[in-house]
Design an enzyme around this catalytic site. Structure first.
Site, PDB file in Angstrom:
ATOM      1  N   GLY A  25      -3.451   3.671  -6.397  1.00 31.46           N
ATOM      2  CA  GLY A  25      -4.355   4.646  -5.786  1.00 31.46           C
ATOM      3  C   GLY A  25      -5.567   4.873  -6.667  1.00 31.46           C
ATOM      4  N   TYR A  26      -6.746   4.942  -6.046  1.00 32.41           N
ATOM      5  CA  TYR A  26      -7.988   5.137  -6.810  1.00 32.41           C
ATOM      6  C   TYR A  26      -8.809   6.319  -6.296  1.00 32.41           C
ATOM      7  CZ  TYR A  26      -9.700   2.816  -2.664  1.00 32.41           C
ATOM      8  OH  TYR A  26      -9.946   2.518  -1.353  1.00 32.41           O
ATOM      9  N   GLY A  27      -8.358   6.937  -5.173  1.00 38.21           N
ATOM     10  CA  GLY A  27      -9.081   8.071  -4.593  1.00 38.21           C
ATOM     11  C   GLY A  27      -8.138   9.251  -4.521  1.00 38.21           C
ATOM     12  N   SER A  28      -7.926   9.757  -3.309  1.00 39.82           N
ATOM     13  CA  SER A  28      -7.027  10.909  -3.161  1.00 39.82           C
ATOM     14  C   SER A  28      -5.606  10.575  -3.623  1.00 39.82           C
ATOM     15  CB  SER A  28      -6.998  11.389  -1.708  1.00 39.82           C
ATOM     16  OG  SER A  28      -6.366  10.442  -0.878  1.00 39.82           O
ATOM     17  N   GLU A  99      -4.229   6.419   5.839  1.00 46.28           N
ATOM     18  CA  GLU A  99      -5.398   5.590   5.507  1.00 46.28           C
ATOM     19  C   GLU A  99      -5.939   4.845   6.733  1.00 46.28           C
ATOM     20  OE1 GLU A  99      -6.653   5.850   2.511  1.00 46.28           O
ATOM     21  OE2 GLU A  99      -4.990   6.962   1.647  1.00 46.28           O
TER      22      GLU A  99
HETATM   23  C1  SIN Z   1      -6.797   5.690  -2.473  1.00 48.58           C
HETATM   24  O1  SIN Z   1      -6.766   6.848  -2.904  1.00 48.58           O
HETATM   25  O2  SIN Z   1      -6.272   4.768  -3.132  1.00 48.58           O
HETATM   26  C2  SIN Z   1      -7.394   5.339  -1.163  1.00 48.58           C
HETATM   27  C3  SIN Z   1      -8.529   6.179  -0.735  1.00 48.58           C
HETATM   28  C4  SIN Z   1      -8.162   7.617  -0.488  1.00 48.58           C
HETATM   29  O3  SIN Z   1      -7.177   7.888   0.218  1.00 48.58           O
HETATM   30  O4  SIN Z   1      -8.864   8.502  -0.980  1.00 48.58           O
END
Ligand code: SIN
Length: 204
Positions: A25-28, A99
């Site tokens: 995960g890179y965002g939320s 997503e």
């Molecule tokens: C993530 O967090 O990896 C995907 C993008 C998100 O859900 O913010």
């Protein structure tokens, strides 16, 4: 798709048949899991840069007033830091729904920040790569490149079912800071947002 990465549909063993897998995960997904996991470990992927170029109709904005959320763009030599989760395949259905607004799955090599290359003692196929959700140019919610002040102005005006868009940005920036990472793009947008809010506050 960058050189080392591959689409997660139609290639290799179906993920649903794996006993467990890594999700990156890179965002939320860094600050809000919302699903069961077996391990949670700081990690990174290579060849990808985090960017607030994806629109959000269903979480941090609406169809008529989309928010802006993170996606990845391919860039040679880039490193994107985030969080890896060891999950069972039963988690995937919920993630696909979360997503669904323009993201698709892909698999890419994963590195743990502590230098451990696998992170599990098992020798299962695919333990050195992770599932990642990416929103690529041309999807129905894509917004694309903009300056940090433009992105900040956009974010400050958007609210969706998951809450104000500003909270997504500030929580992500805070998480990256706590993990010791300097993401110039995220921090530039955060600074622009805080400046904008400060100005609004002081001018009433
Ligand atoms: C993530 O967090 O990896 C995907 C993008 C998100 O859900 O913010």
């Amino acid at each position: 798709m960058s050189h080392h990465s591959r689409d997660a549909t139609g290639q290799g063993a179906p993920l649903a048949e794996r006993s467990s897998l890594w999700l990156f995960g890179y965002g939320s997904l860094i600050y809000k899991a919302g699903f069961d996991f077996q391990q949670r470990r700081p990690a990174h992927i290579r060849g990808w840069r985090r960017r607030f170029w994806q629109g959000s109709h269903d979480h941090r904005g609406t169809l008529s007033n989309p928010g802006r959320v993170a996606t990845l763009v391919a860039e040679e030599g880039a490193v994107c830091h985030g969080m890896a989760y060891r999950i069972g395949p039963e988690v995937l259905a919920g993630l696909d729904i979360r997503e669904k607004n323009g993201y698709r799955r892909f698999m890419t090599p994963l590195w743990f920040d502590d230098g451990d290359s696998r992170g599990t003692t098992s020798k299962d196929e695919g333990d050195d790569e992770a599932l990642v959700y990416i929103a690529t140019e041309g999807n129905e919610a894509w917004l694309g490149e903009a300056s940090a002040p433009e992105i900040a102005a956009h974010i400050s005006a958007a609210v969706g079912p998951s809450g104000p868009n500003r909270d997504y940005l500030l929580l992500l920036a805070q998480s990256l800071r706590e993990m010791g990472h300097n993401d110039a793009h995220v921090f530039a947008v955060e600074e622009a947002l805080l400046a904008l809010e400060g100005r609004r506050h002081t001018t009433g």
